[in-house]
Design a protein around this motif. Structure first.
Motif, PDB file in Angstrom:
ATOM      1  N   THR A   7       7.501  -9.753 -11.698  1.00  0.00           N
ATOM      2  CA  THR A   7       8.511  -9.172 -11.009  1.00  0.00           C
ATOM      3  C   THR A   7       7.957  -7.936 -10.017  1.00  0.00           C
ATOM      4  O   THR A   7       7.037  -7.274 -10.294  1.00  0.00           O
ATOM      5  N   VAL A   8       8.603  -8.319  -8.634  1.00  0.00           N
ATOM      6  CA  VAL A   8       7.972  -7.498  -7.720  1.00  0.00           C
ATOM      7  C   VAL A   8       9.148  -6.710  -6.803  1.00  0.00           C
ATOM      8  O   VAL A   8      10.008  -7.369  -6.577  1.00  0.00           O
ATOM      9  N   ALA A   9       9.341  -5.328  -6.869  1.00  0.00           N
ATOM     10  CA  ALA A   9      10.598  -4.653  -6.162  1.00  0.00           C
ATOM     11  C   ALA A   9       9.800  -4.395  -4.822  1.00  0.00           C
ATOM     12  O   ALA A   9       8.842  -3.752  -4.573  1.00  0.00           O
ATOM     13  N   ALA A  10      10.661  -4.978  -3.673  1.00  0.00           N
ATOM     14  CA  ALA A  10      10.274  -4.503  -2.388  1.00  0.00           C
ATOM     15  C   ALA A  10      11.616  -3.484  -1.990  1.00  0.00           C
ATOM     16  O   ALA A  10      12.585  -3.812  -1.617  1.00  0.00           O
ATOM     17  N   VAL A  11      10.858  -2.307  -1.848  1.00  0.00           N
ATOM     18  CA  VAL A  11      11.867  -1.158  -1.818  1.00  0.00           C
ATOM     19  C   VAL A  11      11.904  -0.240  -0.503  1.00  0.00           C
ATOM     20  O   VAL A  11      10.898   0.116  -0.024  1.00  0.00           O
ATOM     21  N   HIS A  12      12.955  -0.152   0.107  1.00  0.00           N
ATOM     22  CA  HIS A  12      13.146   0.593   1.395  1.00  0.00           C
ATOM     23  C   HIS A  12      14.441   1.576   1.245  1.00  0.00           C
ATOM     24  O   HIS A  12      15.235   1.331   0.270  1.00  0.00           O
ATOM     25  N   GLY A  13      14.564   2.633   2.171  1.00  0.00           N
ATOM     26  CA  GLY A  13      15.639   3.469   2.021  1.00  0.00           C
ATOM     27  C   GLY A  13      15.945   4.067   0.878  1.00  0.00           C
ATOM     28  O   GLY A  13      14.556   4.548   0.217  1.00  0.00           O
ATOM     29  N   ALA A  14      17.058   4.498   0.322  1.00  0.00           N
ATOM     30  CA  ALA A  14      17.181   5.240  -0.988  1.00  0.00           C
ATOM     31  C   ALA A  14      16.949   4.606  -2.240  1.00  0.00           C
ATOM     32  O   ALA A  14      17.273   3.206  -2.233  1.00  0.00           O
ATOM     33  N   VAL A  15      16.326   5.079  -3.027  1.00  0.00           N
ATOM     34  CA  VAL A  15      15.934   4.679  -4.422  1.00  0.00           C
ATOM     35  C   VAL A  15      16.263   5.633  -5.545  1.00  0.00           C
ATOM     36  O   VAL A  15      15.629   6.450  -5.775  1.00  0.00           O
ATOM     37  N   LEU A  16      17.390   5.601  -5.981  1.00  0.00           N
ATOM     38  CA  LEU A  16      18.290   6.680  -6.683  1.00  0.00           C
ATOM     39  C   LEU A  16      18.711   6.200  -7.799  1.00  0.00           C
ATOM     40  O   LEU A  16      19.504   5.053  -7.893  1.00  0.00           O
ATOM     41  N   GLY A  17      18.639   7.242  -8.844  1.00  0.00           N
ATOM     42  CA  GLY A  17      19.778   6.808 -10.117  1.00  0.00           C
ATOM     43  C   GLY A  17      19.182   5.217 -10.615  1.00  0.00           C
ATOM     44  O   GLY A  17      18.273   5.342 -11.067  1.00  0.00           O
ATOM     45  N   VAL A  57       3.973   0.899   2.353  1.00  0.00           N
ATOM     46  CA  VAL A  57       3.683   0.221   3.620  1.00  0.00           C
ATOM     47  C   VAL A  57       4.451   0.591   4.615  1.00  0.00           C
ATOM     48  O   VAL A  57       5.620   1.232   4.448  1.00  0.00           O
ATOM     49  N   ASP A  58       3.937   0.838   5.710  1.00  0.00           N
ATOM     50  CA  ASP A  58       4.720   1.343   6.932  1.00  0.00           C
ATOM     51  C   ASP A  58       6.078   0.676   7.257  1.00  0.00           C
ATOM     52  O   ASP A  58       5.989  -0.875   7.047  1.00  0.00           O
ATOM     53  N   GLU A  59       7.119   1.029   7.735  1.00  0.00           N
ATOM     54  CA  GLU A  59       8.441   0.232   7.737  1.00  0.00           C
ATOM     55  C   GLU A  59       8.270  -0.638   8.701  1.00  0.00           C
ATOM     56  O   GLU A  59       8.791  -1.909   8.559  1.00  0.00           O
ATOM     57  N   GLU A  60       7.579  -0.670   9.837  1.00  0.00           N
ATOM     58  CA  GLU A  60       7.468  -1.625  10.716  1.00  0.00           C
ATOM     59  C   GLU A  60       6.484  -2.934  10.145  1.00  0.00           C
ATOM     60  O   GLU A  60       6.808  -4.131  10.892  1.00  0.00           O
ATOM     61  N   HIS A  61       5.580  -2.706   9.117  1.00  0.00           N
ATOM     62  CA  HIS A  61       5.084  -3.911   8.935  1.00  0.00           C
ATOM     63  C   HIS A  61       5.546  -4.303   7.442  1.00  0.00           C
ATOM     64  O   HIS A  61       4.957  -5.154   6.450  1.00  0.00           O
ATOM     65  N   PHE A  62       6.678  -3.750   6.873  1.00  0.00           N
ATOM     66  CA  PHE A  62       7.023  -3.997   5.571  1.00  0.00           C
ATOM     67  C   PHE A  62       7.406  -5.371   5.066  1.00  0.00           C
ATOM     68  O   PHE A  62       6.699  -5.746   4.329  1.00  0.00           O
ATOM     69  N   GLU A  63       8.137  -5.990   6.026  1.00  0.00           N
ATOM     70  CA  GLU A  63       8.376  -7.456   5.453  1.00  0.00           C
ATOM     71  C   GLU A  63       7.281  -8.328   5.331  1.00  0.00           C
ATOM     72  O   GLU A  63       6.954  -9.083   4.694  1.00  0.00           O
ATOM     73  N   GLU A  64       6.539  -8.126   6.369  1.00  0.00           N
ATOM     74  CA  GLU A  64       5.236  -9.029   6.416  1.00  0.00           C
ATOM     75  C   GLU A  64       4.107  -8.524   5.374  1.00  0.00           C
ATOM     76  O   GLU A  64       3.675  -9.612   4.759  1.00  0.00           O
ATOM     77  N   GLU A  65       4.217  -7.404   4.970  1.00  0.00           N
ATOM     78  CA  GLU A  65       3.154  -6.880   3.913  1.00  0.00           C
ATOM     79  C   GLU A  65       3.753  -7.448   2.512  1.00  0.00           C
ATOM     80  O   GLU A  65       3.039  -7.883   1.746  1.00  0.00           O
ATOM     81  N   VAL A  66       4.904  -7.490   2.437  1.00  0.00           N
ATOM     82  CA  VAL A  66       5.608  -7.812   1.167  1.00  0.00           C
ATOM     83  C   VAL A  66       5.183  -9.256   1.125  1.00  0.00           C
ATOM     84  O   VAL A  66       4.862 -10.041   0.009  1.00  0.00           O
ATOM     85  N   GLU A  67       5.468 -10.123   2.129  1.00  0.00           N
ATOM     86  CA  GLU A  67       5.371 -11.616   2.108  1.00  0.00           C
ATOM     87  C   GLU A  67       4.073 -12.142   1.719  1.00  0.00           C
ATOM     88  O   GLU A  67       3.774 -12.671   0.866  1.00  0.00           O
ATOM     89  N   LEU A  68       2.975 -11.276   2.206  1.00  0.00           N
ATOM     90  CA  LEU A  68       1.558 -11.505   1.991  1.00  0.00           C
ATOM     91  C   LEU A  68       1.198 -11.160   0.611  1.00  0.00           C
ATOM     92  O   LEU A  68       0.466 -11.785  -0.116  1.00  0.00           O
TER      93      LEU A  68
END
Length: 268
Positions: free
Chosen positions: A109-119, A191-202
């Protein structure tokens, strides 16, 4: 090598979770963007059903993410009723089993996380085997602001930070960004926000194209100690939350949170 995705997924659905399962990849998206994917009983049931389908198909990797501006901002407290709800039972019967199931799922399992990660979002993310965090993601324990005890396995996961840093975040309720979460050992990659989706994919492709059975064997070995320890902490958190829920500060904190006011705690 071809990489079979489970997309296209319908992320415009009104359902609290969107998911799909392919041979290589399963994707599970928390889907309450208007509420920053704050969790509800309905969302928990939907995640559980999605995990049933994913476990049946046994993909090589599961990616867990959030639709919109956040991964998950925690439990949706707009429906909370501190005067009459059983806080211990809510954790013990609703959230804790799901976190344990996600942690012990026989899929990488891989969590791809952005924004708020609370509770509860913190628990959902860190229950995964690997966490890729956007540098701008916001991690922490805001429970001090509502008079509650850190839950969702937070005390177990915060062991990675060391005692003093963990206590600092718990007591002050301050948040750290993804870069600090990586520096402190809370997440696998940042990962920097601007490359986030690309890096998650790789990253996911590399994992999915690896020796899946060897990876799962390692996960099972590591989980022999991890799961009982996590289960013990979750049970302690539920009991502690039940005790806190009977305090004046808990009622004050939840009411102030819902009303967007600063709480005045009495220590009672």
């Amino acid at each position: 090598m071809a990489f079979e995705r489970s997309l296209p997924l319908d992320l415009t659905t009104d359902e609290p979770v969107a998911f799909g399962v392919g041979v290589d990849l399963a994707e599970l998206w928390l889907n309450r963007p208007a509420r920053l994917n704050a969790s509800s009983d309905e969302m928990v049931r939907a995640i559980d059903l999605a995990l049933d389908a994913i476990a049946e198909r046994s993909p090589r990797v599961l990616v867990v993410g959030g639709v919109g501006r956040a991964f998950c901002a925690g439990r949706d407290l707009s429906d909370a009723h501190p005067e009459d709800e059983d806080a211990e039972a809510i954790l013990a019967n609703v959230y804790n089993p799901l976190i344990l199931r996600l942690a012990s799922l026989d899929v990488i399992t891989v969590a791809a996380v952005h924004g708020a990660v609370l509770g509860t979002g913190l628990g959902f993310a860190l229950a995964c085997d690997l966490v890729i965090a956007a540098s701008s993601s916001r991690w922490g324990s805001p429970f001090a602001r509502i008079g509650a005890v850190l839950d969702s396995g937070g005390h177990y996961f915060f062991r990675r930070l060391g005692h003093q840093r963990a206590m600092d975040l718990i007591l002050l309720g301050e948040l750290i960004d993804g870069s600090d979460a990586f520096k402190y050992g809370l997440v696998s990659r940042v990962v920097d926000e601007e490359h986030f989706e690309e890096e998650v994919e790789l990253y996911v492709q590399r994992v999915a194209h690896g020796p899946t059975q060897a990876f799962l064997a390692s996960k099972r070995i590591l989980n022999r100690e991890r799961i009982p320890a996590l289960a013990e902490v979750l049970a302690m958190e539920a009991e502690a939350q039940g005790g806190c829920a009977r305090t004046l500060d808990y009622a004050t904190g939840l009411r102030s949170f819902v009303e967007h006011q600063e709480p005045r705690f009495e220590g009672l």
